[in-house]
Write a protein that holds these residues in place. Sequence first.
Motif, PDB file in Angstrom:
ATOM      1  N   ASP A 110      43.469 -68.187 -17.569  1.00  0.00           N
ATOM      2  CA  ASP A 110      43.598 -66.728 -17.615  1.00  0.00           C
ATOM      3  C   ASP A 110      44.565 -66.189 -16.554  1.00  0.00           C
ATOM      4  O   ASP A 110      44.635 -65.001 -16.311  1.00  0.00           O
ATOM      5  CB  ASP A 110      42.234 -66.061 -17.481  1.00  0.00           C
ATOM      6  CG  ASP A 110      41.586 -66.313 -16.126  1.00  0.00           C
ATOM      7  OD1 ASP A 110      42.176 -67.011 -15.277  1.00  0.00           O
ATOM      8  OD2 ASP A 110      40.458 -65.814 -15.915  1.00  0.00           O
ATOM      9  N   SER A 112      44.350 -66.473 -13.440  1.00  0.00           N
ATOM     10  CA  SER A 112      43.725 -66.300 -12.140  1.00  0.00           C
ATOM     11  C   SER A 112      43.875 -67.645 -11.419  1.00  0.00           C
ATOM     12  O   SER A 112      44.414 -68.600 -11.989  1.00  0.00           O
ATOM     13  CB  SER A 112      42.254 -65.907 -12.276  1.00  0.00           C
ATOM     14  OG  SER A 112      41.509 -66.941 -12.897  1.00  0.00           O
ATOM     15  N   TYR A 113      43.403 -67.750 -10.206  1.00  0.00           N
ATOM     16  CA  TYR A 113      43.574 -69.002  -9.480  1.00  0.00           C
ATOM     17  C   TYR A 113      42.397 -69.239  -8.541  1.00  0.00           C
ATOM     18  O   TYR A 113      41.676 -68.303  -8.182  1.00  0.00           O
ATOM     19  CB  TYR A 113      44.897 -69.024  -8.734  1.00  0.00           C
ATOM     20  CG  TYR A 113      45.131 -67.824  -7.827  1.00  0.00           C
ATOM     21  CD1 TYR A 113      44.800 -67.873  -6.480  1.00  0.00           C
ATOM     22  CD2 TYR A 113      45.690 -66.663  -8.329  1.00  0.00           C
ATOM     23  CE1 TYR A 113      45.011 -66.785  -5.662  1.00  0.00           C
ATOM     24  CE2 TYR A 113      45.915 -65.578  -7.510  1.00  0.00           C
ATOM     25  CZ  TYR A 113      45.571 -65.632  -6.180  1.00  0.00           C
ATOM     26  OH  TYR A 113      45.782 -64.565  -5.363  1.00  0.00           O
ATOM     27  N   LYS A 114      42.232 -70.516  -8.201  1.00  0.00           N
ATOM     28  CA  LYS A 114      41.148 -70.890  -7.287  1.00  0.00           C
ATOM     29  C   LYS A 114      41.684 -71.906  -6.284  1.00  0.00           C
ATOM     30  O   LYS A 114      42.589 -72.694  -6.607  1.00  0.00           O
ATOM     31  CB  LYS A 114      39.947 -71.433  -8.043  1.00  0.00           C
ATOM     32  CG  LYS A 114      40.184 -72.773  -8.699  1.00  0.00           C
ATOM     33  CD  LYS A 114      38.927 -73.290  -9.351  1.00  0.00           C
ATOM     34  CE  LYS A 114      39.167 -74.689  -9.895  1.00  0.00           C
ATOM     35  NZ  LYS A 114      37.998 -75.277 -10.471  1.00  0.00           N
TER      36      LYS A 114
END
Length: 117
Positions: A110, A112-114
């Motif tokens: 999506d 987003s990042y982690k």
Amino acid sequence: MDNITIRWVGETPTDAWGQLAAFTDDGSVIGQATYKRWEQKPELTYLSGFFVENEYRKHGIASDMMHTVFDRLGRDRPYMVKLSGNLDRLFMEAIAAEEGAPKLFEMLEDRSYKPMN
């Protein structure tokens, strides 16, 4: 095993963009990598296009290319990667676990990042 040379290709690398490749003695390209400033969040540098030919994957070439980028741009900036193709999770987890590794983030589907480390 051929002697492998890693060098910058194309335009001179800048803080915003650069491309490098790994070459054998005969000039064959057996690996490549690109970095660019991530447009959505300019403080992140997006690492992409990391690829090493299958027969050379166990020789540390991808790691050497990754460290070439870190040496050029510094380890004090955060980097974003999208794990796909030749740039697999085990490889990036090993890089993230190294002493002195820069802050690495994984881009999710999506966008987003982690954190990876």
